[in-house]
Design an enzyme around this catalytic site. Structure first.
Site, PDB file in Angstrom:
ATOM      1  N   LYS A   1       0.879  -1.164   0.000  1.00 17.31           N
ATOM      2  CA  LYS A   1       0.000   0.000   0.000  1.00 17.31           C
ATOM      3  C   LYS A   1       0.918   1.215   0.000  1.00 17.31           C
ATOM      4  CE  LYS A   1      -3.383   2.733   2.289  1.00 17.31           C
ATOM      5  NZ  LYS A   1      -3.769   3.254   3.600  1.00 17.31           N
TER       6      LYS A   1
ATOM      7  N   GLY B   1      -7.686   9.844   9.223  1.00 14.87           N
ATOM      8  CA  GLY B   1      -8.041  10.036  10.629  1.00 14.87           C
ATOM      9  C   GLY B   1      -8.987  11.190  10.894  1.00 14.87           C
TER      10      GLY B   1
ATOM     11  N   ALA C   1      -9.349   6.268   3.734  1.00 15.11           N
ATOM     12  CA  ALA C   1      -9.177   7.474   4.545  1.00 15.11           C
ATOM     13  C   ALA C   1     -10.419   8.351   4.568  1.00 15.11           C
ATOM     14  CB  ALA C   1      -7.992   8.310   4.090  1.00 15.11           C
ATOM     15  N   GLY C   2     -10.724   8.841   5.748  1.00  9.04           N
ATOM     16  CA  GLY C   2     -11.828   9.773   5.923  1.00  9.04           C
ATOM     17  C   GLY C   2     -13.094   9.146   6.487  1.00  9.04           C
TER      18      GLY C   2
ATOM     19  N   ALA D   1      -9.538   2.407   9.352  1.00  9.64           N
ATOM     20  CA  ALA D   1      -8.576   2.197  10.431  1.00  9.64           C
ATOM     21  C   ALA D   1      -9.070   2.942  11.666  1.00  9.64           C
ATOM     22  CB  ALA D   1      -7.184   2.650  10.015  1.00  9.64           C
ATOM     23  N   SER D   2      -8.798   4.245  11.709  1.00  8.76           N
ATOM     24  CA  SER D   2      -9.165   5.020  12.895  1.00  8.76           C
ATOM     25  C   SER D   2     -10.646   4.922  13.231  1.00  8.76           C
ATOM     26  CB  SER D   2      -8.828   6.502  12.676  1.00  8.76           C
ATOM     27  OG  SER D   2      -7.509   6.652  12.249  1.00  8.76           O
TER      28      SER D   2
END
Lengths: 67, 290
Positions: free
Chosen positions: B127, B188, B214-215, B236-237
């Site tokens: 990645k 994040g 992301a986001g 993730a986050s």
């Protein structure tokens, strides 16, 4: 003097990658480890005999939580 | 507990799809609806980042709840004091590992990190992240493209984290990327998909898998990504920093399936005025008409 993961390291004794791995409590068959010396990958096959030059920056990396 | 049958990827060789139909979450999803990236087949369209979990136990539980089969890891200096092995946990959960180049600001560093990851984990999947700004962590497009080309030429399967730019997506595919991973919003930030039109355009622009990356802040963001035509979503986050990561991992799993089904089902057009859903004919008359 060499830099092992950013820390100055005197008298490496055995100036090979394998010798430095022992400093980090790692065996040469440790999984999930990669080594770079001065920005170049040192393949596992070369760990026992790759001579580390004085002043080298040695990075020993592994998987961390991320991404 | 992990269900090894579910984790196992279906391949033309083993034809293995059992476990999917036994999964109530997948009841409405056709078993043949598999995601293929560079020849690797995945049941789950949810990719999970391993960062931010308070413990390896919580990470393991969240992986199980998410159903994800592909999880990202970062490459960092060995910490002799570290407790527990991330790799052992990922092995136990039966997931494939996708190393990233997080933290790299130049093509040179990203390429070196990818090569070290290949050496460490015996995978040529990467990645690719090349960051251009410390505050927003937005990708540096020219460096990203340069690194992608070098890595593809070196035999890597490259999944680039990119801005939501359809032209950049096409350029990355032109140099041989196996998928594209456009952002919905900064890493994040939990801001969701700020430009859904661009995500839709990226879907139209390329013929490789599009993974929204992301986001994502909550489940509806993941659903929207799939409704827009993304092939998968990376979180993730949103999971690891949720108050209850395991519950959010479960929510994300449902969300991705829901969005995928809705995309396939074909939504109704948006209209300004109402269209009655009950018949107009046969209405009762309760008072005399003039």
């Amino acid at each position: 003097m060499i830099y092992l993961n950013g820390t100055p390291h005197d008298d490496p004794g055995e100036q090979t990658v394998a010798g430095l791995l022992r400093v980090l409590d790692l065996e040469s068959d440790a999984r999930g480890i990669a080594v770079a010396v001065d920005g170049e990958v040192v393949p596992r096959a070369g760990w026992s005999n790759f001579a580390i030059p004085d002043g080298a920056r040695v990075e020993v990396l592994t998987a961390m939580q991320g991404g | 507990m992990a269900d090894p049958a579910r984790r196992q990827s279906a391949t033309p060789e083993n034809g293995h799809v059992s476990g999917v139909s036994a999964d109530p979450l997948a009841a409405g999803v056709p078993p043949a609806d598999l995601l293929t990236i560079a020849g690797r087949t995945l049941h789950s369209r949810l990719l999970l980042g391993t960062g931010g979990f308070a413990s390896l136990e919580l990470l393991a539980e969240s992986i199980r709840a998410s159903g994800s089969e592909l999880v990202t890891v970062a490459l960092r200096r060995v910490d002799p004091q570290a407790e527990g092995s991330l790799l052992d946990v990922l092995d136990r959960e039966g997931v494939e590992l996708l190393p990233n180049t997080a933290g790299c600001f130049t093509a040179r560093d990203a390429v070196l990190t990818a090569k070290l990851a290949r050496e460490a984990f015996a995978t040529d999947w990467i990645k690719l992240e090349v960051i251009g700004d410390e505050d927003t962590l937005l990708p540096d497009a020219p460096e990203l493209l340069k690194a992608a080309e070098l890595l593809v030429d070196d035999g890597f399967v490259v999944l680039p984290y990119m801005t939501d730019d359809p032209v950049l997506a096409r350029r990355l595919v032109d140099v041989g990327c196996a998928a594209v991973m456009p952002l919905g919003a900064p890493i994040g930030s939990g801001m969701g998909i700020r430009n859904p039109y661009n995500i839709g355009l990226i879907r139209e622009a390329v013929d490789v898998p599009v993974v929204l990356d992301a986001g994502v802040g909550t489940a509806s963001d993941a659903t929207l990504a799939m409704e827009l035509g993304c092939d998968a979503v990376m979180v993730a986050s949103a999971v690891s920093r949720a108050q209850d990561p395991v519950a959010m991992a479960t929510a994300m799993r449902y969300a991705v399936d829901a969005g995928r089904l809705a995309r396939g089902a074909g939504r109704i057009p948006r209209r300004t005025y109402a269209t009655a859903s009950s018949p107009q004919a046969g209405m009762a008359e309760f008072s005399p008409t003039d």
